[in-house]
Structures are given as structure tokens and as C-alpha cells.
Scaffold this active site. Structure first.
Site, short mmCIF file in Angstrom:
data_model
loop_
_atom_site.label_atom_id
_atom_site.label_comp_id
_atom_site.label_asym_id
_atom_site.label_seq_id
_atom_site.Cartn_x
_atom_site.Cartn_y
_atom_site.Cartn_z
N HIS A 26 13.57 59.87 58.25
CA HIS A 26 12.96 61.20 58.25
C HIS A 26 13.33 61.93 56.96
CE1 HIS A 26 11.82 60.64 62.28
NE2 HIS A 26 12.52 61.58 62.89
N CYS A 67 17.01 63.84 66.31
CA CYS A 67 17.26 63.32 64.96
C CYS A 67 17.01 64.34 63.85
CB CYS A 67 16.43 62.07 64.73
SG CYS A 67 14.72 62.24 65.26
#
Lengths: 340, 340
Positions: free
Chosen positions: A249, A136
Site C-alpha cells: 500500500h 493495514c
């Protein structure tokens, strides 16, 4: 060797790890994107078999995953950990299905393309049954770097990450909630999903430590970025940390270029980039923030400015929903491209 | 011009801003360090006058700060914001007291030394009545950089910060608590101390924005580092962000050197450095973390490793209690050095 079977226009899709955080999101994204599946088969371990999961308005029953599960399957979306992916790879490929794997198991294998559709769709052409979905933290960075590379060649990248609990799975998200509640109530708690307390803390450690004292997450950001961008020698430094955020994130990224680039050119390139949204309005405190971007599909960029510490430098901030574009969405987008 | 008065060995100390987060810590640190004050006078605005504050076991009554407050004072520790420092500078200096100022008001003035006692104690010799205490994020970085510079000259520094709520004052710490409680209870909340939600979020913005789209916090980390370390042209890139942590700041720092340096040499230099504690044991998940270091006095360093993206690179993680070494402790340490 490359794959020579063609996919039906309404493929049968298996979702391996259907009860996990990413598995649940696979089902949601397949529905959101109106993926033309003729059938969706949720698979999980024996202990989850029989559970009900939702895909849009449709209730599906989770089946136990066995090597036989993949007969008649065209596309298998995997997010059940690297060991499970390794265990079922042969069964999936032998059944003639294409495995799109979210784990780190095969990412660096030479005959496995590692794909972010906006960055290297051409690598889908040479797969031999397995396509890997990148880490990711890497996905969000390469989506932005690929846009910037159109302005000037990249010399070196330094990034520090602010990673959400979701990267460690659904129980980790719950642990962040429960532990924060316990902390505020002055009650004791025991870390399980993380090595240490995550409530009101930052843990400078994601995935296991390697011999050179970097973490595997940091190593992934370096080697996966090189593979996806097709620059085997690209200079990348990565520092990863877990912050008490639920599912998006964030990263600060300093890029040194080989040639001049202005913040305006960078902003324009990022605005024009696929799956990129620029939110960069300092005068009105406009910048992307993780808590406000849960459930979104794009990579959000802000704080674009000159890095005066090198001749040609730009630094910026980016945020992405780790479960969607960071995992489930990117994998389903790969499946979409395979359908053509 | 330099200061030619000598301090008594038991000075009278005024604490300006005595009811704030740093002011309270001034009182605590003066007691912890057994600072040989003959008298401690807590000062604050009219609305706090009459309040009681503790210094060790001694209860002190807060007095309203006026220009007359500084008569007979030898050392005035200021942490009441830049405007208050500017307003009272003349009164303090005219009274013959030395002002040790925690605000950003005078830090970059040519005749004001900016001091971290472990790094540039020699700059205390040329003050003319005002000594500035650096920005907290800068203090932790220069304490580490000064130790590393003994091994090899520094070429460029890139840092990203993970800054605690305390940097925005006591109400901000309370806001993080209250807002997190409200968030978990599903109740509405309104940000006051921060521009946006801080609970389960990261805000890539500390202090005001400047014309080049950096923030003043980022600018401070660059110009203050250069001034303290005596390198007016040092190449520094800084990215600052606020994380939902209470009172310790963290930073990832990538340092490029002019000459070879191994992680072992870096670790040794950091271990030997004054006010530095190395906690770097990957095999046992050993690294400093902000939630576990509240109330400590040193700069904690871990994750020391090679940065392979440059010829001579080291990257590391450091953590420091923002209110103690980042503010109150450093200022009191300056006062200690003045006493000789």
C-alpha cells in the site's frame, strides 16, 4: 478486567485462516522471526483440512477449525474474516488462549486493545483475552504519525491511499494478474474479487459504503488512528482507492501541526522512529515505491516536504508491504511483546 | 497590450506536434467538434515530415515545422514540448497567428492568459497572441472548484493525484503496455519514459523536482489554479503520483470552505457545472473510474461527501481523460471561444 494468566516461553500457536494470503504470511513471519513456538497448528475451514502448508522447512497439515481446536493453545493468530473471528472468540478465550485478531470484528470494542507495538505497546497491558490488529492502511499511517508527534502536536491529517490488491486477499491478487493478462490479450473478463475492472484502473472504493457516503475503510482509518494514538478527537480525513499494485500500500499524508516543524525535523524524527525507513533523495529520484518493497518489514517514507498551505504543515509519501507489517508481521510482533 | 486582429470565421489551423499523443488528439477533436477550419496543417519535426495523419476521413501529410510554416495560419495549436513552443513563439505571432500552447512554457507569464473556457473565458479578451492551455491535473481540479465556489468561498484545497501514463506522451503509454507484458512473462525490461518501473507500481514523482522538494507538477497545480481562478493567495496543497493507468487522470480533492456547504449543495453545484458529470451512487457502486472514461470529454465527479475534519469541508473524487479535456479538447475549446 485484565488478563492474569502468564504465557509459557514456548507457546503453542494456532494460525486460523492458514491457507489465506495473510495466513500463509503468518507462517512465514513466525519462521523469519524465529518465534519460539513449541508447536504451530494451521487451522482452516473443512474444505482446506488436510492441505499441506510450509512453515520454514517444516511441512504442516491444515486442520479443520472447530471450537475444540483451541484446547492447549496459548496464542491464536486469526485472519479468516470478521465473521469467523466472531464465531470462534468465545471458544478461544474459554480455552485460555489469547486471540490476536487481524479482522475488523473487535477493533473498536472498548475492552479490546488495538495495537501497533511501535506506537501503543502499553495497551497490551489491559487486554482481556483478545487483542486486535489494526487495519493495514491505519498501521502505516500511525507508525509515521507517532514519530512526527514527538516533534509537534498534530492538528489535522488528510490522507489519500493507493492500496494494493492483496488487501482483498489472495484471490484478488490472482485476479489482478489474470485480468491484466486477459486485458492485454483482448480477451473478456469478469470482476469477482473487486466491484469493477482493476487492470489499468483505479477503484475509489474499499470495503462497504456507510451512511455518510464514506467507505468503511475510510472510517477505519479515522477511528482506529484515534484509538491507537489515544486522541479521541483527532481530526483525520481519509480517501481510499484501490490501484493495480500487488501487495504494498502507498499513502500521501498531509499533516497540519499545532506548532512549528521543519522538513528536516520531520525527516530526523521519521529516521529515528521504530520500523521506519526514510528513502528521500529527490536529487537521485529516491523515494519508496510499492512494487519494489514486497516482502519488506518496515514502513518506508519519502517525499518529505513543507506543506505551504497551512502555518505548520508537512506532507509525505509512505509505502508498506500490506501483508507483512500491514497484517501478519504486526500480529506476530504483538505476540512477541506478550512474551516479553 | 491586447490583440486587435479579428479571426476569419473559417480559420487556417496549424497543429504543431501532429504525430504526438496530444497532436493526434487535436486532429480528432477538430473533426469531432466540426471545427470550421478552412484548412488544417499538421506540422512536426523533420523526421516526421511526409508521414500521413488522419483528421476524420481526410488524410493529411505532415509538414516539417519551420518559422515559415505559420504564414497564412490563423490559429496554431502547439503540443510539441516547452522548448519547441519557445523556439517558434515569435514566428507564430509575427505571422499574425494566435498560438494556443499546450506546454508549460508561457503559462505563468503575466501577459499570457491561462484559460479553461468553463472557468475564466473572460481572460481570452486580453491575450496578445499567445494563450496557454493549463496542465491537465489543474484543468480537472479547477473545473470542479469553480462550480463549488459558487456555493461558498474556498479556504484551502488538498489534493492527491492518480495520473495516467498518457501524461508522459504516447511512448509512455506504449511502455506501460510493453512493460506489463514483459513483467507477466517474467522477462526483463528497462524503464525509458518513466524514472522507474510503472507496471504494477506507483511512482510518486511527476516532472522535475524543485528546491523545496516538491515536484514541478505539484507546483503547477498550485500556481496555475491560483492564476486561472483569479485567487493569487489561494491555499493549495498538491501531491502527484503516476499510476499504471493508460489515459485518464484521477484526483481525490479535500476542500475546506469559508462558509457552510452541504454535500447536497456540492452535488447540485457540480451537476449544474459546465463540462461536469456527477456519477455518485454509492448504493450501486457508482463512481467514475479512469479505465472506463477514455475518450470522454467531461470532468467526472463522484464520492462527494462531508469532510468532518474541518468546520466546512467537502471531499470528492474526479476523473478526466487526460488527452482530451486535459489537453487537446481544452485547447480546441479555447479556439472555439475565440471564433465567438
Amino acid at each position: 478486567m485484565s488478563w492474569n494468566k502468564s504465557l509459557p516461553s514456548n507457546p503453542v500457536v494456532a494460525v486460523a485462516g492458514a491457507t489465506g494470503a495473510v495466513g500463509q504470511e503468518f507462517l512465514k513471519v513466525l519462521d523469519d522471526l524465529k518465534f519460539p513456538a513449541s508447536r504451530i497448528i494451521p487451522l482452516a475451514s473443512a474444505k482446506s483440512a488436510g492441505k499441506k502448508v510450509m512453515c520454514g522447512d517444516t511441512e504442516l497439515t491444515v486442520e479443520e477449525m472447530t471450537p475444540e481446536s483451541f484446547k492447549g493453545v496459548d496464542i491464536a493468530l486469526f485472519s479468516a474474516g470478521a465473521n469467523v473471528s466472531r464465531m470462534f472468540r468465545e471458544a478461544v478465550v474459554d480455552a485460555g488462549a489469547i486471540m490476536i485478531d487481524n479482522s475488523s470484528a473487535f477493533r473498536m470494542e472498548e475492552d479490546v486493545p488495538l495495537v501497533v507495538p511501535e506506537v501503543n505497546p502499553q495497551d497490551l497491558e489491559w487486554h482481556s483475552g483478545v487483542i486486535a490488529n489494526p487495519n493495514c492502511s491505519t498501521i502505516m499511517m500511525v507508525v509515521a504519525l507517532a514519530a512526527l508527534e514527538k516533534v509537534a502536536p498534530i492538528k489535522r491529517v488528510v490522507t489519500s491511499t493507493y492500496q494494493a490488491a492483496s488487501g482483498a486477499g489472495a484471490p484478488a491478487m490472482q485476479e489482478l494478474y489474470d485480468q491484466t493478462r486477459a486485458y492485454l490479450a483482448g480477451e473478456p473478463f469478469e470482476p469477482h474479487a473487486f466491484t469493477d475492472q482493476i487492470a489499468f484502473n483505479v477503484i475509489p472504493h474499499i470495503d462497504v459504503f456507510l451512511e455518510d457516503a464514506s467507505t468503511k475503510e475510510e472510517w477505519k482509518m479515522i477511528v482506529e488512528t484515534r484509538k491507537i494514538m489515544g486522541h479521541p478527537d483527532m481530526k483525520v480525513a481519509a480517501n481510499c482507492a484501490r490501484v493495480p499494485v500487488l501487495r504494498s500500500h502507498s499513502e500521501y499524508i498531509n499533516v497540519e501541526f499545532e506548532a512549528p516543524i521543519t522538513p528536516e525535523q520531520a525527516r530526523e524524527a521519521l529516521s529515528a522512529g521504530e520500523s521506519l525507513v526514510v528513502n528521500d533523495d529527490p536529487a537521485h529520484n529516491g523515494y519508496p515505491m510499492p512494487a519494489l518493497l514486497a516482502g519488506t518489514n518496515d514502513v518506508y517514507v519519502g517525499r518529505i516536504r513543507k506543506d505551504f498551505s497551512v502555518d505548520y504543515g508537512i506532507s509525505f509519501w509512505c509505502v508498506m508491504d500490506q501483508i507483512r507489517k500491514g497484517a501478519a508481521l504486526n500480529a506476530v510482533q504483538i505476540a512477541q511483546r506478550l512474551l516479553g
